[in-house]
Design a protein around this motif. Structure first.
Motif, mmCIF file in Angstrom:
data_model
loop_
_atom_site.group_PDB
_atom_site.id
_atom_site.type_symbol
_atom_site.label_atom_id
_atom_site.label_comp_id
_atom_site.label_asym_id
_atom_site.label_seq_id
_atom_site.Cartn_x
_atom_site.Cartn_y
_atom_site.Cartn_z
ATOM 1 N N LEU A 1 0.819 -1.213 0.000
ATOM 2 C CA LEU A 1 0.000 0.000 0.000
ATOM 3 C C LEU A 1 0.851 1.261 0.000
ATOM 4 N N ALA A 2 2.004 1.219 0.672
ATOM 5 C CA ALA A 2 2.906 2.381 0.656
ATOM 6 C C ALA A 2 3.422 2.606 -0.763
ATOM 7 N N LEU B 1 0.681 4.168 -2.822
ATOM 8 C CA LEU B 1 0.538 5.597 -2.520
ATOM 9 C C LEU B 1 1.599 6.411 -3.255
ATOM 10 N N SER C 1 -10.658 9.366 -7.966
ATOM 11 C CA SER C 1 -9.802 8.671 -6.999
ATOM 12 C C SER C 1 -10.486 8.524 -5.650
ATOM 13 N N LEU D 1 -11.454 4.947 -4.141
ATOM 14 C CA LEU D 1 -10.859 4.580 -2.859
ATOM 15 C C LEU D 1 -11.942 4.373 -1.804
ATOM 16 N N LEU E 1 -2.948 0.030 5.815
ATOM 17 C CA LEU E 1 -2.247 1.233 5.368
ATOM 18 C C LEU E 1 -1.390 1.796 6.491
ATOM 19 N N LEU F 1 2.645 2.311 6.249
ATOM 20 C CA LEU F 1 3.312 3.609 6.421
ATOM 21 C C LEU F 1 4.228 3.645 7.626
#
Length: 166
Positions: free
Chosen positions: A97-98, A101, A139, A143, A157, A161
């Motif tokens: 997920l990082a 992003l 987006s 999302l 997430l 992170l």
């Protein structure tokens, strides 16, 4: 093998449909307010028609809108499926997920740089603020849908992170 609770293909198509429809509605509103409904899909559809050939589709406003709409939705279906596969993979590897992003930010910035480069061309008629808002809407809605269908995404997430395994 355990049955998967979520079908990534169905979710991906729904996710892509949400994004494509958000952008289509946004530009319909913007074009209508500006006094020329369907300007954006006609303008972009001219490119689709020229690639496919005028003999195959004809060169009318209808075929330009139809050609671009089909291209637009197919592209978003692919994006939706890819996003959904990544979200499903994040259940096993939250760190993905990082990377998603970072990739999203880089692609968005790249898209705006391209839009700025074309600002002096005919494409400049599609103002970058309109494109920016359209992308934010798409987006955010895509999302939001994935977030609702995957309640663990918030924790995943955070793990990605923070770099924790929790």
């Amino acid at each position: 093998m355990a049955e998967r609770h979520h079908n990534f293909l169905r979710e991906g198509l729904i996710t892509g449909f949400i994004g494509a429809t958000a952008i289509a509605i946004w530009f319909l509103i913007v074009d209508t307010i500006a006094g020329h409904a369907f300007y954006t899909p006609i303008f972009l559809g001219k490119g689709v028609v020229s690639v496919l050939g005028k003999n195959m589709m004809g060169d009318t406003a209808f075929t330009q809108v139809l050609g671009y709409t089909i291209f637009h939705y197919l592209a978003f279906f692919i994006v939706g499926i890819v996003l959904t596969v990544i979200v499903h993979q994040a259940e096993r590897t939250p760190a993905i997920l990082a990377g998603l992003l970072v990739a999203f930010v880089m692609m968005t910035l790249g898209f705006y740089m391209i839009a700025a480069a074309f600002a002096s061309s005919a494409l400049g008629n599609l103002a970058w603020p309109q494109i920016f808002i359209a992308n934010l809407l798409a987006s955010g809605l895509m999302l939001g849908y994935l977030w609702r269908t995957h309640p663990k995404l918030d924790r995943q997430l955070k793990q990605a992170l923070e770099g924790t395994d929790d």
